[in-house]
Design a protein around this motif. Sequence first.
Motif, PDB file in Angstrom:
ATOM      1  N   ASN A 100      12.108  -0.125  -1.663  1.00  0.00           N
ATOM      2  CA  ASN A 100      10.718  -0.175  -2.105  1.00  0.00           C
ATOM      3  C   ASN A 100       9.807  -0.172  -0.893  1.00  0.00           C
ATOM      4  O   ASN A 100      10.113  -0.791   0.122  1.00  0.00           O
ATOM      5  N   SER A 101       8.668   0.481  -1.039  1.00  0.00           N
ATOM      6  CA  SER A 101       7.685   0.539   0.030  1.00  0.00           C
ATOM      7  C   SER A 101       6.296   0.353  -0.573  1.00  0.00           C
ATOM      8  O   SER A 101       6.001   0.890  -1.639  1.00  0.00           O
ATOM      9  N   ALA A 102       5.453  -0.416   0.105  1.00  0.00           N
ATOM     10  CA  ALA A 102       4.084  -0.660  -0.347  1.00  0.00           C
ATOM     11  C   ALA A 102       3.125   0.022   0.626  1.00  0.00           C
ATOM     12  O   ALA A 102       3.218  -0.172   1.840  1.00  0.00           O
ATOM     13  N   LYS A 103       2.202   0.807   0.093  1.00  0.00           N
ATOM     14  CA  LYS A 103       1.289   1.613   0.917  1.00  0.00           C
ATOM     15  C   LYS A 103      -0.159   1.327   0.543  1.00  0.00           C
ATOM     16  O   LYS A 103      -0.460   0.964  -0.590  1.00  0.00           O
ATOM     17  N   ALA A 104      -1.048   1.567   1.495  1.00  0.00           N
ATOM     18  CA  ALA A 104      -2.479   1.325   1.297  1.00  0.00           C
ATOM     19  C   ALA A 104      -3.240   2.645   1.244  1.00  0.00           C
ATOM     20  O   ALA A 104      -3.010   3.535   2.058  1.00  0.00           O
TER      21      ALA A 104
ATOM     22  N   SER B  70       2.182  -6.472  -3.177  1.00  0.00           N
ATOM     23  CA  SER B  70       0.832  -6.547  -2.603  1.00  0.00           C
ATOM     24  C   SER B  70       0.851  -7.259  -1.248  1.00  0.00           C
ATOM     25  O   SER B  70       0.102  -6.892  -0.330  1.00  0.00           O
ATOM     26  N   GLU B  71       1.713  -8.256  -1.094  1.00  0.00           N
ATOM     27  CA  GLU B  71       1.853  -8.931   0.202  1.00  0.00           C
ATOM     28  C   GLU B  71       2.435  -7.986   1.243  1.00  0.00           C
ATOM     29  O   GLU B  71       2.043  -8.020   2.412  1.00  0.00           O
ATOM     30  N   ALA B  72       3.376  -7.150   0.815  1.00  0.00           N
ATOM     31  CA  ALA B  72       3.970  -6.174   1.733  1.00  0.00           C
ATOM     32  C   ALA B  72       2.914  -5.182   2.222  1.00  0.00           C
ATOM     33  O   ALA B  72       2.856  -4.856   3.408  1.00  0.00           O
ATOM     34  N   ALA B  73       2.054  -4.718   1.321  1.00  0.00           N
ATOM     35  CA  ALA B  73       0.996  -3.781   1.709  1.00  0.00           C
ATOM     36  C   ALA B  73       0.056  -4.429   2.726  1.00  0.00           C
ATOM     37  O   ALA B  73      -0.301  -3.810   3.735  1.00  0.00           O
TER      38      ALA B  73
ATOM     39  N   GLY C  33      -5.943  -4.136  -3.829  1.00  0.00           N
ATOM     40  CA  GLY C  33      -6.467  -3.993  -5.180  1.00  0.00           C
ATOM     41  C   GLY C  33      -5.428  -3.417  -6.138  1.00  0.00           C
ATOM     42  O   GLY C  33      -4.243  -3.717  -6.058  1.00  0.00           O
ATOM     43  N   ASP C  34      -5.913  -2.553  -6.987  1.00  0.00           N
ATOM     44  CA  ASP C  34      -5.093  -1.988  -8.060  1.00  0.00           C
ATOM     45  C   ASP C  34      -4.054  -0.997  -7.552  1.00  0.00           C
ATOM     46  O   ASP C  34      -4.280  -0.281  -6.573  1.00  0.00           O
ATOM     47  N   LEU C  35      -2.948  -0.936  -8.263  1.00  0.00           N
ATOM     48  CA  LEU C  35      -1.934   0.089  -8.038  1.00  0.00           C
ATOM     49  C   LEU C  35      -2.514   1.409  -8.524  1.00  0.00           C
ATOM     50  O   LEU C  35      -2.998   1.495  -9.656  1.00  0.00           O
ATOM     51  N   ILE C  36      -2.503   2.425  -7.656  1.00  0.00           N
ATOM     52  CA  ILE C  36      -3.084   3.703  -8.073  1.00  0.00           C
ATOM     53  C   ILE C  36      -2.074   4.841  -8.158  1.00  0.00           C
ATOM     54  O   ILE C  36      -2.360   5.866  -8.760  1.00  0.00           O
ATOM     55  N   SER C  37      -0.889   4.652  -7.571  1.00  0.00           N
ATOM     56  CA  SER C  37       0.093   5.722  -7.641  1.00  0.00           C
ATOM     57  C   SER C  37       1.489   5.202  -7.312  1.00  0.00           C
ATOM     58  O   SER C  37       1.637   4.213  -6.593  1.00  0.00           O
ATOM     59  N   VAL C  38       2.490   5.905  -7.836  1.00  0.00           N
ATOM     60  CA  VAL C  38       3.890   5.632  -7.508  1.00  0.00           C
ATOM     61  C   VAL C  38       4.529   6.970  -7.152  1.00  0.00           C
ATOM     62  O   VAL C  38       4.351   7.968  -7.856  1.00  0.00           O
ATOM     63  N   ARG C  39       5.253   6.973  -6.069  1.00  0.00           N
ATOM     64  CA  ARG C  39       5.946   8.179  -5.606  1.00  0.00           C
ATOM     65  C   ARG C  39       7.384   7.840  -5.291  1.00  0.00           C
ATOM     66  O   ARG C  39       7.681   6.767  -4.761  1.00  0.00           O
ATOM     67  N   GLU C  40       8.270   8.755  -5.608  1.00  0.00           N
ATOM     68  CA  GLU C  40       9.655   8.634  -5.155  1.00  0.00           C
ATOM     69  C   GLU C  40       9.868   9.651  -4.046  1.00  0.00           C
ATOM     70  O   GLU C  40       9.283  10.729  -4.056  1.00  0.00           O
TER      71      GLU C  40
ATOM     72  N   TYR D 270       1.476   2.800  -4.144  1.00  0.00           N
ATOM     73  CA  TYR D 270       0.215   3.000  -3.433  1.00  0.00           C
ATOM     74  C   TYR D 270      -0.879   2.158  -4.077  1.00  0.00           C
ATOM     75  O   TYR D 270      -1.178   2.313  -5.256  1.00  0.00           O
ATOM     76  N   PHE D 271      -1.488   1.283  -3.264  1.00  0.00           N
ATOM     77  CA  PHE D 271      -2.514   0.369  -3.732  1.00  0.00           C
ATOM     78  C   PHE D 271      -3.868   0.729  -3.129  1.00  0.00           C
ATOM     79  O   PHE D 271      -3.954   1.061  -1.939  1.00  0.00           O
TER      80      PHE D 271
END
Length: 151
Positions: free
Chosen positions: A6-10, A45-48, A63-70, A91-92
């Motif tokens: 898993n990866s969290a992006k801004a 969200s903490e990871a981002a 903020g809000d989750l706006i996208s998910v990508r594999e 993607y947040f």
Amino acid sequence: MKPIRNSAKAVIIENNRLLLTKNKDDQGFYYLFPGGGQEKWEVLSEAAARECLEEIGCVVEVGDLISVREYIGKNHEFAKWDYAAHQVEFYFECRILSRSDEFQGSNPDPDQIGVEWIQIDRLHEKRIYPRKLAEMIQRGQSKPFYIGDAN
């Protein structure tokens, strides 16, 4: 077999500009959304937020989750060296709360050479990953969406 990561992006947009990390490889410059791998017991969200501090030197409000990508490495242009990778990226929407003028992160990625604001209407001129997300931002798509396996 490698586990799925898993990866969290801004996604940081200010004044019609998108903030991205600037990276360099043997093909030249490319751009990524700030973020990275989720650690065990860490909320996405903490990871981002942590990754933004490490890569761009900014404290952000997530903020809000706006996208998910594999990203399934064997299916894309980097398969030669990234064949076994399978990553799910979240993607947040993020907002900068505090920053330094230099955007110096404490732990940038090895290929990262800086941070750059890019005008939304010029995203198509840059090599940005994932391309599909950059295209959707440029078109002004605002509702959450699943990108799927895309590069």
